[in-house]
Design an enzyme around this catalytic site. Structure first.
Site, PDB file in Angstrom:
ATOM      1  CG  ASP A  52      -7.176   3.494  -1.068  1.00  0.00           C
ATOM      2  OD1 ASP A  52      -7.867   2.715  -1.021  1.00  0.00           O
ATOM      3  OD2 ASP A  52      -7.178   4.338  -0.130  1.00  0.00           O
ATOM      4  CE  LYS A  91      -4.369   1.275   0.314  1.00  0.00           C
ATOM      5  NZ  LYS A  91      -5.610   0.548  -0.273  1.00  0.00           N
TER       6      LYS A  91
HETATM    7  P1  NDP Z   1     -12.876   8.010  -3.179  1.00  0.00           P
HETATM    8  O1  NDP Z   1     -11.797   9.047  -2.968  1.00  0.00           O
HETATM    9  O2  NDP Z   1     -13.402   7.783  -4.717  1.00  0.00           O
HETATM   10  O3  NDP Z   1     -13.953   8.324  -2.331  1.00  0.00           O
HETATM   11  C1  NDP Z   1     -13.931   8.451  -0.887  1.00  0.00           C
HETATM   12  C2  NDP Z   1     -15.230   8.938  -0.252  1.00  0.00           C
HETATM   13  O4  NDP Z   1     -15.188   8.829   1.254  1.00  0.00           O
HETATM   14  C3  NDP Z   1     -15.549  10.415  -0.631  1.00  0.00           C
HETATM   15  O5  NDP Z   1     -16.873  10.561  -0.761  1.00  0.00           O
HETATM   16  C4  NDP Z   1     -14.932  11.079   0.534  1.00  0.00           C
HETATM   17  O6  NDP Z   1     -15.488  12.479   0.774  1.00  0.00           O
HETATM   18  C5  NDP Z   1     -15.162  10.052   1.761  1.00  0.00           C
HETATM   19  N1  NDP Z   1     -14.192  10.608   2.729  1.00  0.00           N
HETATM   20  C6  NDP Z   1     -12.825  10.285   2.813  1.00  0.00           C
HETATM   21  N2  NDP Z   1     -12.353  10.669   3.883  1.00  0.00           N
HETATM   22  C7  NDP Z   1     -13.169  10.692   4.713  1.00  0.00           C
HETATM   23  C8  NDP Z   1     -13.386  11.189   6.044  1.00  0.00           C
HETATM   24  N3  NDP Z   1     -12.084  11.220   6.849  1.00  0.00           N
HETATM   25  N4  NDP Z   1     -14.594  11.210   6.654  1.00  0.00           N
HETATM   26  C9  NDP Z   1     -15.663  11.110   6.012  1.00  0.00           C
HETATM   27  N5  NDP Z   1     -15.784  10.906   4.596  1.00  0.00           N
HETATM   28  C10 NDP Z   1     -14.631  10.684   3.931  1.00  0.00           C
HETATM   29  O7  NDP Z   1     -12.155   6.707  -2.494  1.00  0.00           O
HETATM   30  P2  NDP Z   1     -12.844   5.321  -2.608  1.00  0.00           P
HETATM   31  O8  NDP Z   1     -14.167   5.140  -3.122  1.00  0.00           O
HETATM   32  O9  NDP Z   1     -11.832   4.624  -3.813  1.00  0.00           O
HETATM   33  O10 NDP Z   1     -12.357   4.438  -1.395  1.00  0.00           O
HETATM   34  C11 NDP Z   1     -13.243   4.207  -0.302  1.00  0.00           C
HETATM   35  C12 NDP Z   1     -12.746   3.293   0.845  1.00  0.00           C
HETATM   36  O11 NDP Z   1     -12.774   2.186  -0.009  1.00  0.00           O
HETATM   37  C13 NDP Z   1     -11.524   3.445   1.277  1.00  0.00           C
HETATM   38  O12 NDP Z   1     -11.473   3.033   2.585  1.00  0.00           O
HETATM   39  C14 NDP Z   1     -10.743   2.783   0.404  1.00  0.00           C
HETATM   40  O13 NDP Z   1      -9.369   2.234   0.975  1.00  0.00           O
HETATM   41  C15 NDP Z   1     -11.446   1.596   0.067  1.00  0.00           C
HETATM   42  N6  NDP Z   1     -11.148   0.793  -1.162  1.00  0.00           N
HETATM   43  C16 NDP Z   1     -11.307   1.107  -2.310  1.00  0.00           C
HETATM   44  C17 NDP Z   1     -11.060   0.477  -3.429  1.00  0.00           C
HETATM   45  C18 NDP Z   1     -11.021   1.163  -4.704  1.00  0.00           C
HETATM   46  O14 NDP Z   1     -11.261   0.190  -5.837  1.00  0.00           O
HETATM   47  N7  NDP Z   1     -11.096   2.252  -5.158  1.00  0.00           N
HETATM   48  C19 NDP Z   1     -10.851  -1.195  -3.123  1.00  0.00           C
HETATM   49  C20 NDP Z   1     -10.960  -1.612  -1.888  1.00  0.00           C
HETATM   50  C21 NDP Z   1     -11.100  -0.716  -0.839  1.00  0.00           C
HETATM   51  P3  NDP Z   1     -14.946  13.609   0.163  1.00  0.00           P
HETATM   52  O15 NDP Z   1     -15.448  13.677  -1.297  1.00  0.00           O
HETATM   53  O16 NDP Z   1     -15.504  14.854   1.086  1.00  0.00           O
HETATM   54  O17 NDP Z   1     -13.371  13.559   0.216  1.00  0.00           O
END
Ligand code: NDP
Length: 450
Positions: free
Chosen positions: A169, A129
């Site tokens: 991510d 990671k």
């Molecule tokens: P994105 O950046 O596309 O989206 C993240 C979302 O979570 C956004 O809506 C963001 O809001 C919100 N967010 C981020 N940080 C916080 C916080 N501290 N408090 C509240 N909301 C928050 O990321 P992903 O959708 O790709 O990833 C989401 C999760 O899934 C993570 O934990 C990631 O590690 C996990 N994951 C992702 C994979 C992938 O293929 N993308 C694979 C496996 C796991 P804002 O727009 O305000 O930042």
């Protein structure tokens, strides 16, 4: 649950002494050791051969300076990280996260989890990671490009198509993968399959953007099936509105569920009519193109309510909860509300979104609960399928990749449940995922010679 095995208690003390400031890493290691304790008790060779001592120590940690200039010409310095946790079953693989909260601890705990997750996918990939405390929010495209190019200027030395293959991510989507890949290609003068999540014109796989969210919903369906239930007709709360949340909402809606919420780091919208495919198109345009805030949804759809500073779990009753935003976003109070409101399943789309006490409460009240390492593994699995397509220089069509993804999620569910059943707790997906993921890595470490 507390560790009882004397060897594991000592091992945990060593991990604590070595990583005194890495709170999340320590929580994660402890919870995994607790889960695999019955395996360790049953197989003394794991202790004799030192497998566990190696397993809890990342193979390599790279930490580096990233400097870039903003549009006004001011120089900024961020920290970049890549943690290569375990390469027993294949090259390191795992995402890159760009978020101001990223520390060495974040990347270390995520890399440790990734090793187990990747093992569960049935594909030959190890765990890693990376990321940086750079905040892409509010930056111009040129500034993001400048950061990505300078980040890759150091990272390229440590990765490779058969060494370490990063992906997206939080904060790293198709745009950033493009900027990173463009720079890598230029430095090494080779069109290697060194990143996944690429655009379909330049080596990407169909269904990769959808994979984590779709996979999470496929997993939730499998869990519900074990109780003779299905997703159709269920009320679903989803947190986040990024990549995972958007496609979890899309697939849940396609399977007949009603998605009531989405959120971002500022707040949550609740739509009592459900977030239809047409409303989801609005969200995709809002978040992926305009890079706007979720509150704008309530202005576009007046029957929806926006709750500033709130997470979804206490705002509406649901049958199924899919936390898809970030770590520690569903705590004990949230868990109590979900249980009181009649929720039957919590399926993690994000990595470790549920705190440990919330997990214990949810499991203790008979709800189905799946840890992200099992239910969000569809993303990395489809990244593995992207690597396969790059290796044979062919592209599979949409339905072919989706079918493989679906089959992999069914396999992960079956393997997780089988391991949990073997140790007498069939509904304990946390234990099942840790044991199934760990055994494959541990057996390979022994085969390869410690
Ligand atoms: P994105 O950046 O596309 O989206 C993240 C979302 O979570 C956004 O809506 C963001 O809001 C919100 N967010 C981020 N940080 C916080 C916080 N501290 N408090 C509240 N909301 C928050 O990321 P992903 O959708 O790709 O990833 C989401 C999760 O899934 C993570 O934990 C990631 O590690 C996990 N994951 C992702 C994979 C992938 O293929 N993308 C694979 C496996 C796991 P804002 O727009 O305000 O930042």
């Amino acid at each position: 649950m507390a560790l009882k095995n004397a060897y594991l208690i000592d091992l945990m003390k060593t991990v604590e002494a070595r990583n005194p400031n890495d709170k999340q890493f320590l929580i994660t290691v402890r919870s995994v050791l607790e889960s695999i304790e019955p395996v360790v008790e049953a197989r003394p060779e794991l202790i004799e051969k030192g497998v566990l001592d190696l397993f809890v120590e990342p193979e390599r940690i790279v930490k580096f300076r990233v400097s870039w200039t903003d549009d006004a010409g001011k120089v900024h310095v961020n920290r970049g990280y890549r943690v290569q946790s375990n390469s027993a079953i294949g090259p390191y693989k795992g995402g890159l996260r760009l978020h101001p909260s990223v520390t060495e601890d974040t990347v270390k705990f995520l890399a440790f989890e990734q090793t187990l997750k990747n093992s569960l996918t049935t594909l030959p990939i190890g765990g890693g990671k990376g990321g940086s405390d750079f905040d892409p929010k509010g930056k111009s495209e040129r500034e993001v490009l400048a950061f990505c190019q300078n980040f890759m200027r150091e990272l390229y030395r440590h990765i490779g198509a058969s060494t370490d293959i990063p992906a997206g991510d939080i904060g790293v989507g198709g745009r950033e993968i493009g900027f990173l890949f463009g720079q890598y290609k230029k430095i090494v003068n080779s069109y290697d399959s060194v990143l996944t999540g690429k655009g379909v014109n330049w080596g990407g796989s169909l269904i990769r953007p959808e994979a984590t969210g779709y996979g999470c919903v496929y997993f939730a369906s499998e869990m519900l099936n074990t109780r003779g239930n299905e997703l159709a007709g269920k009320r679903v709360l989803i947190s986040g509105s990024g990549n995972v949340a958007q496609y979890a909402a899309e697939k849940a809606t396609q399977l007949g569920a009603k998605v009531l919420s989405l959120s971002d780091s500022n707040g949550t919208i609740i739509d009592p009519d459900g977030i239809s495919a047409e409303k989801l198109s609005f969200i995709k345009e809002l978040k992926n193109v305009r890079r706007g805030r979720i509150r704008e949804y309530a202005a576009a759809y007046p029957r929806a309510e926006y709750h500033e500073g709130k997470r979804p779990w206490q705002l509406a009753a649901c049958d199924v909860a899919l936390p898809c935003a970030t770590q520690n976003e569903l705590d004990l109070d949230d868990a109590k509300t979900l249980v009181a409101n009649g929720c039957i399943a919590v399926c993690e789309g994000a990595n470790m979104p549920t705190t440990l006490d919330a997990t214990a409460y949810i499991q203790g009240h008979g709800l189905l609960f799946s840890p992200g390492k099992a239910s969000n593994a569809g993303g990395v699995a489809t990244s593995g399928l992207e690597m396969s397509q790059n290796a044979i220089r062919l592209n599979w069509n949409q339905s072919e990749v989706d079918k493989r993804l679906h089959d992999i999620m069914i396999s992960i569910h079956a393997a997780t449940r089988a391991a949990a059943t073997e140790f007498g707790e069939p509904d304990n997906y946390v234990m099942g995922a840790n044991i199934a993921g760990f055994r494959k890595v541990a057996d390979t470490m022994i085969d390869l010679g410690i």
